[in-house]
Write a protein that holds these residues in place. Structure first.
Motif, short mmCIF file in Angstrom:
data_model
loop_
_atom_site.label_atom_id
_atom_site.label_comp_id
_atom_site.label_asym_id
_atom_site.label_seq_id
_atom_site.Cartn_x
_atom_site.Cartn_y
_atom_site.Cartn_z
N ALA A 88 -30.43 -23.62 13.86
CA ALA A 88 -30.96 -24.65 12.96
C ALA A 88 -32.00 -24.07 12.00
CB ALA A 88 -31.59 -25.78 13.77
N ALA A 89 -32.82 -23.14 12.50
CA ALA A 89 -33.82 -22.49 11.64
C ALA A 89 -33.15 -21.68 10.54
CB ALA A 89 -34.74 -21.61 12.48
N GLY A 90 -32.08 -20.97 10.89
CA GLY A 90 -31.33 -20.21 9.89
C GLY A 90 -30.70 -21.12 8.86
N GLN A 91 -30.17 -22.24 9.30
CA GLN A 91 -29.56 -23.19 8.37
C GLN A 91 -30.61 -23.80 7.44
OE1 GLN A 91 -27.59 -25.75 11.20
NE2 GLN A 91 -25.66 -24.61 11.07
N ASP A 92 -31.80 -24.04 7.96
CA ASP A 92 -32.88 -24.53 7.11
C ASP A 92 -33.22 -23.51 6.02
OD1 ASP A 92 -33.11 -26.90 8.48
OD2 ASP A 92 -34.83 -26.26 9.70
N MET A 93 -33.24 -22.23 6.39
CA MET A 93 -33.52 -21.18 5.41
C MET A 93 -32.45 -21.15 4.33
SD MET A 93 -34.77 -18.05 7.88
CE MET A 93 -35.10 -16.90 6.53
N LEU A 94 -31.20 -21.32 4.73
CA LEU A 94 -30.10 -21.28 3.77
C LEU A 94 -30.12 -22.46 2.81
CD1 LEU A 94 -27.23 -20.11 6.15
CD2 LEU A 94 -28.10 -18.84 4.18
N GLY A 95 -30.82 -23.52 3.18
CA GLY A 95 -30.89 -24.69 2.31
C GLY A 95 -32.23 -24.87 1.63
N HIS A 96 -33.13 -23.90 1.78
CA HIS A 96 -34.48 -24.08 1.25
C HIS A 96 -34.47 -24.03 -0.27
CE1 HIS A 96 -38.82 -23.79 0.81
NE2 HIS A 96 -38.92 -24.08 2.10
N PRO A 97 -35.18 -24.96 -0.94
CA PRO A 97 -35.23 -24.95 -2.40
C PRO A 97 -35.85 -23.67 -2.95
CG PRO A 97 -36.11 -27.00 -1.50
CD PRO A 97 -35.94 -26.06 -0.35
N ARG A 130 -26.18 -19.17 -4.62
CA ARG A 130 -26.85 -20.47 -4.53
C ARG A 130 -28.24 -20.41 -5.13
NH1 ARG A 130 -30.86 -22.50 -1.46
NH2 ARG A 130 -31.00 -20.59 -0.24
N LYS A 131 -28.98 -19.38 -4.77
CA LYS A 131 -30.35 -19.26 -5.26
C LYS A 131 -30.39 -19.06 -6.76
CE LYS A 131 -31.52 -16.25 -1.94
NZ LYS A 131 -32.34 -15.39 -1.05
N LEU A 132 -29.49 -18.25 -7.28
CA LEU A 132 -29.47 -18.05 -8.73
C LEU A 132 -29.14 -19.35 -9.45
CD1 LEU A 132 -29.61 -16.25 -11.20
CD2 LEU A 132 -27.21 -15.65 -10.82
N ALA A 133 -28.18 -20.11 -8.92
CA ALA A 133 -27.81 -21.39 -9.54
C ALA A 133 -28.99 -22.36 -9.53
CB ALA A 133 -26.61 -21.99 -8.83
N GLN A 134 -29.72 -22.42 -8.43
CA GLN A 134 -30.86 -23.34 -8.33
C GLN A 134 -32.06 -22.89 -9.17
OE1 GLN A 134 -32.07 -24.21 -4.33
NE2 GLN A 134 -30.10 -25.06 -3.72
N SER A 135 -32.13 -21.59 -9.46
CA SER A 135 -33.28 -21.06 -10.18
C SER A 135 -33.34 -21.52 -11.62
CB SER A 135 -33.27 -19.53 -10.13
OG SER A 135 -32.25 -19.01 -11.00
N GLY A 136 -32.20 -21.86 -12.19
CA GLY A 136 -32.15 -22.21 -13.60
C GLY A 136 -32.15 -21.02 -14.53
N LEU A 137 -32.05 -19.81 -13.97
CA LEU A 137 -32.10 -18.59 -14.78
C LEU A 137 -30.71 -18.03 -15.08
CD1 LEU A 137 -34.95 -16.71 -12.85
CD2 LEU A 137 -35.18 -18.02 -14.97
N GLY A 138 -29.70 -18.58 -14.47
CA GLY A 138 -28.37 -17.98 -14.52
C GLY A 138 -27.86 -17.69 -15.92
N GLU A 139 -28.06 -18.61 -16.84
CA GLU A 139 -27.52 -18.44 -18.19
C GLU A 139 -28.25 -17.36 -18.98
OE1 GLU A 139 -27.45 -22.16 -20.18
OE2 GLU A 139 -25.90 -23.03 -18.87
N LEU A 140 -29.39 -16.91 -18.51
CA LEU A 140 -30.14 -15.88 -19.22
C LEU A 140 -29.65 -14.47 -18.90
CD1 LEU A 140 -33.74 -17.33 -18.74
CD2 LEU A 140 -32.35 -17.40 -20.82
N PHE A 141 -28.87 -14.33 -17.84
CA PHE A 141 -28.38 -13.01 -17.44
C PHE A 141 -27.00 -12.74 -18.00
CE2 PHE A 141 -31.65 -13.74 -14.22
CZ PHE A 141 -32.29 -12.51 -14.22
N ASP A 142 -26.82 -11.50 -18.47
CA ASP A 142 -25.52 -11.07 -18.98
C ASP A 142 -24.59 -10.60 -17.87
OD1 ASP A 142 -26.06 -11.17 -22.00
OD2 ASP A 142 -27.73 -9.98 -21.25
N GLY A 143 -25.14 -10.32 -16.70
CA GLY A 143 -24.33 -9.89 -15.57
C GLY A 143 -25.09 -10.05 -14.27
#
Length: 233
Positions: A88-97, A130-143
């Motif tokens: 459960a602790a690992g799953q919480d980490m995987l879902g942390h904002p 997941r983290k990159l998508a949530q960060s809002g930075l994805g569109e700024l990176f070329d790769g």
């Protein structure tokens, strides 16, 4: 001239290690009747070292190493409820904002117009995406490069795929072992951005005195440093 700026992800762009530390404290509380926190931390680190080759870097490997350590210190008598808590602790980490570090948004945005930006990170593919998508930075990176290890060979391959050479590339990150030293060995620039919390397995000595090594206190200093390097090359 520099053409390509690379960024590490965890603890360079957003917080990460502190969630591992908090989970490890919870792990120690679950097993306090079987081992001291210091002894448990040593056994867990040993398990992580053994298991990197099997599970790679990231939360899932950490969770499996905690389960293995719990079995070891209890001589296979760990209650099923404790195993359930670890999962459960690992799953919480995987879902942390995701929480960006100070100055990250402004720094990445400032450099995006002038340079090719690459995200180069280790870890679990799904979790890093997941983290990159949530960060809002994805569109700024070329790769985006999610790799199992960061070595001079890996960096040279990444630079080649993105049409640049090591001498035209700079990597910024919080790990001397993964983000700085191998890039310098590959022929590029390594910029160390200390985070304060560093996993023991990422510890390394800085290449003091090397002409392509730089250290800054936070990422907001990077645009000015890049301008300085470009001016002096």
């Amino acid at each position: 001239m520099l053409t390509t700026i690379c960024f590490d992800a965890d603890d360079t762009l957003w917080h990460n290690e502190r969630f591992f530390r908090l989970t490890q404290e919870h792990f120690a509380s679950l097993l306090r009747d079987h081992a001291s926190s210091d002894h448990l931390a040593e056994r867990l680190l040993e398990a992580e070292k053994r298991n990197i080759g099997h599970y790679g870097f990231g939360i899932k490997g950490f969770m499996l190493s905690m389960i293995e350590t719990a079995l070891e210190v209890t001589e296979n008598r760990v209650p099923g409820s404790v195993i359930a808590e670890i999962i459960a602790a690992g799953q919480d980490m995987l879902g942390h904002p995701i929480e960006l570090l100070p100055g990250v948004q402004e720094t990445v945005t400032a450099l995006a117009g002038e340079f090719t930006l690459l995200l180069v990170t280790k870890g679990d593919l799904l979790d890093q995406e997941r983290k990159l998508a949530q960060s809002g930075l994805g569109e700024l990176f070329d790769g985006v490069e999610i790799v199992s290890e960061k070595s001079p060979t890996v960096y040279r391959s990444i630079f080649s795929r993105h049409g640049t050479t090591p001498t035209q590339a700079l990597m910024a990150g919080n790990s001397l072992k993964s983000d700085v030293n191998p890039v310098i060995e590959a022929g590029g620039w390594g910029v160390y951005v200390p985070h304060g919390l560093t996993w023991e397995l990422e510890a390394a000595e800085p290449p003091e005195g090397h002409p392509r090594f730089r250290q800054i206190e936070n990422l907001s200093e990077l645009p000015e440093l890049v301008r300085e390097i470009c001016h002096n090359i």
